[in-house]
Design a protein around this motif. Structure first.
Motif: not given
Length: 715
Positions: A597-604
């Motif tokens: 979905a294109g979330f950033s690594g920190k968001q994941i």
């Protein structure tokens, strides 16, 4: 016993005092005794008044003479000019008046040079009996010389004989020095004008030539000695062949009929400017740019006009040549622009942005998109050696060869190998092109490419915007016939970004001589890798421009940004047991959905921690370690991820717990609540509901939220 004359005042009958002169004569008898005094009296009042007036005048004259700064001196009209009177102001020469009276001026006050001037003036004086003004150097007592101006007037007796020469003299040394300085300045100005590279002429108010410098001689072929002092528009003959007003005449008075002949004629105060083409001046006619202005004296009175003339023929010819070249360049640029794709192609599962900015009107960079026979898409980015028209022509050749080769080959390596052999066999020495050609598979999300000496692409992973370096290889096309090329491959994940560029980006230079460099390029992309391809490209160009400041772009800039489109929707549903061993499975599934979905690594990572904490709370505090089932639904749509965790443990509403008081001492804080606080902090929103005997906890993460905002809760 003799005649006596006396003068005295008496009171007249009218009461006024009058002056009387009486002449008394004795009268004697036969024995010689005085018997009478005969008196004759007359009124001399008017005579006495005249004498008083004369005496007052003499006193005033003497007072004036003795107090003037100018020196008043009388001379006898003899050849030696003896001093008869000298005023006290003579002391400025170092002499006392008494030292000069009776002494000859010649030899004492006038040296040999001055003596001749004085003698000549004396001869004129004796002949004409009229005064005159003379200037001469006079000797001071200390031997120094000072310039003197003398105004001389004749003094005659009653019979008309010259008895004295009356003089008024003043020191004019300062004036003479100023005049000498002015003469030197004028001479210097005359010398400067004479040797100026620009042709200059000047006329007086009568239209007579005053100045005709060496450059004007060279321009017209007329010598100054042959034209100085001439009028009647003589100065126009060398230019036009006939007499007529020119620009400097228009300074002194309007000549409306002639002004129209000058291109761009305009007045700027007292100056006029214009350019004229004279078909008869020079072998093929001449363009002359002229500027004329008024000549003024030191107090601002107009005394003539001066004009400078510049031969603009070669410059105009060069401008015409440049204009033709500019037209040719414009045509070449239009041809080149016709080769550059007007729009980027619509490629499934990819965003594409591209731009090329020539450093000159015609550049050597280019990019291209080719639709291949088997449905894939060919991508080309290239940088031709050189600039301007040769580079543009070589670019057109390279583009056509690549397109022709790609139409018959499916492998990028073969496309470059064939293109290199064709270019190398036909290229002019020193001409080559660095080029990258790739084949994009929009279903497999792969780019298989071969590189011919071009800067390697930059690949950024969407999860954390980390940069992965590709391996450089291959020799430029046209450099060596028979060269071979290796195939390389890029595997895109959803949201991954590949940046293709020419060295005009990394070699952009600022005023300090520093290069933009690869690190700054990587930094620019890293800041925006979650953004659309167009925004990434715009950010790169903006940072290059800001880095370069006002320094001119010295190389073409070309960029192609390729971004794998994030998934618009993702869904997953997993059922797990209430065991710690299930946590890795849940985290892995969550990472996959969020990455695609294109979330950033920190968001994941934040969401993995939040879900893990909720999962452990259910195991520990819901089922209390007993066996149970936990159902987890993960749904990404409309830019946000919703993770719904469902269990059938006893009712437990985490949203009803208040935030821990972190300001209180550790021993005073109630037990528990920190895990719920962690879940709230790591998610953007937390909701809870209890329905049909089941706990349902929903955690929401918004993809494009720029910063952590206060979480929301709903029950």
């Amino acid at each position: 016993k003799c005649k006596v004359s006396s003068e005295y005042q008496i009171e007249a009958k009218s009461g006024n005092c009058i002056w009387v002169e009486t002449i008394s004569n004795p009268i004697f008898d036969q024995n010689g005794n005085i018997i009478y005094i005969a008196c004759v009296s007359r009124n001399i009042t008017q005579r006495k008044k005249t004498e008083v007036a004369r005496r007052e005048t003499e006193e005033r004259y003497q007072l004036l003479a003795e107090n003037m700064t100018d020196v008043i001196h009388l001379h006898t009209p003899d050849p030696e000019l003896h001093f008869a009177y000298v005023s006290p102001s003579i002391r400025i020469t170092g002499y006392e008046p008494s030292e000069l009276v009776g002494k000859p001026a010649i030899g004492l006050f006038f040296g040999p040079e001055s003596a001749e001037i004085i003698r000549q003036a004396l001869l004129r004086f004796l002949e004409t009996k009229r005064g005159e003004v003379i200037e001469y150097p006079a000797l001071m007592k200390d031997g120094s010389r000072r310039w003197v101006e003398t105004i001389s007037s004749p003094v005659f007796d009653k019979e008309g004989n010259l008895i004295y020469i009356a003089n008024s003299s003043r020191d004019i040394t300062s004036r003479k020095r100023a005049e000498e300085a002015l003469r030197e300045s004028q001479q210097q100005m005359s010398d400067i004008i004479s040797f100026l590279p620009e042709a200059i002429m000047a006329i007086d108010l009568n239209g007579k030539v005053m100045i005709w410098n060496q450059a004007m001689e060279a321009l017209t072929g007329v010598l100054a000695k042959d034209i100085l002092g001439k009028g009647e528009y003589e100065y126009s003959l060398p230019f036009y062949g006939y007499r007529r007003p020119i620009l400097m005449d228009m300074v002194l008075q309007p000549h409306e009929g002639w002004e129209a002949e000058y291109l761009g004629f305009k007045r700027e105060g007292t100056a006029v400017v214009g350019e004229v083409f004279i078909p008869t001046f020079g072998p093929k006619g001449s363009y002359l740019l002229a500027k004329a202005t008024a000549l003024c004296d030191e107090i601002g009175n107009t005394m003539g006009a001066i004009e400078s003339v510049r031969d603009m023929t070669e410059r105009r010819a060069m401008e015409q040549k440049l204009e033709r070249s500019r037209t040719e360049l414009h045509v070449a640029a239009e041809i080149q622009r016709s080769f550059i794709p007007k729009t980027t192609p619509d490629i499934a599962n990819f965003e594409v942005a591209a731009v090329t900015i020539p450093a000159m009107e015609v550049g050597g960079d280019f990019y291209d998109f080719i639709t291949l026979p088997h449905g894939d898409h060919g991508l080309v980015i290239a940088d031709v050696a050189g600039k301007s028209i040769p580079a543009a022509l070589f670019m057109a050749l390279s583009r056509m060869i690549i397109r022709a080769s790609a139409a018959h080959q499916s492998l990028a390596t073969e496309v470059l190998r064939n293109a290199n052999n064709m270019i190398a066999s036909d290229a002019t020495a020193g001409m080559f092109v660095t080029l990258l050609f790739g084949v994009l598979d929009d279903e497999a999300l792969t780019l298989r490419y071969a590189n011919a000496g071009h800067p390697t692409p930059l690949l950024f992973k969407s999860r954390d915007c980390s940069y992965e370096e590709e391996v450089a290889c291959g020799i430029a096309l046209g450099a060596k016939e028979g060269a071979s090329y290796e195939e390389q491959s890029i595997k895109f994940g959803p949201g991954d970004v590949a940046v293709f560029y020419t060295d005009g980006v990394t070699e952009a230079m600022n005023p300090k001589g520093e290069l933009f460099g690869i690190k700054r390029l990587i930094g620019a992309v890293s800041k925006t890798c979650q953004s659309p391809a167009e925004e990434i490209m715009s950010r790169i160009l903006k940072e290059v421009s800001a880095f370069r400041e006002d320094r001119e772009q010295n190389d073409d800039i070309t960029l192609v940004v390729l971004k794998a489109s994030p998934k618009a929707e993702e869904h997953a549903l997993i059922s797990v047991h209430s065991r710690d061993e299930e946590i890795p499975r849940v985290s892995q599934e969550l990472e996959g959905i969020m990455s695609r979905a294109g979330f950033s690594g920190k968001q994941i990572l934040d969401m993995q921690l939040a879900v893990e904490e909720a999962f452990i709370n259910i195991i520990r505090h819901g089922y209390h370690g007993a066996y149970g089932t936990i159902l987890i639904a993960m749904d990404f749509e409309e830019g946000s991820l919703k993770v719904k965790i469902e269990d059938d443990a006893p009712l437990f509403d985490p949203t009803r717990f208040q935030e821990p008081d972190f300001s209180a001492a550790l021993e005073e804080r109630p037990v528990g609540g920190l895990g719920i606080h962690l879940i709230r902090s790591l998610s953007d929103e937390m909701r809870y509901e209890y329905e049909n005997g089941k706990n349902r906890l929903m955690l929401i993460k918004i993809k494009d939220r720029a910063s952590i905002e206060p979480h929301q809760e709903a029950g």
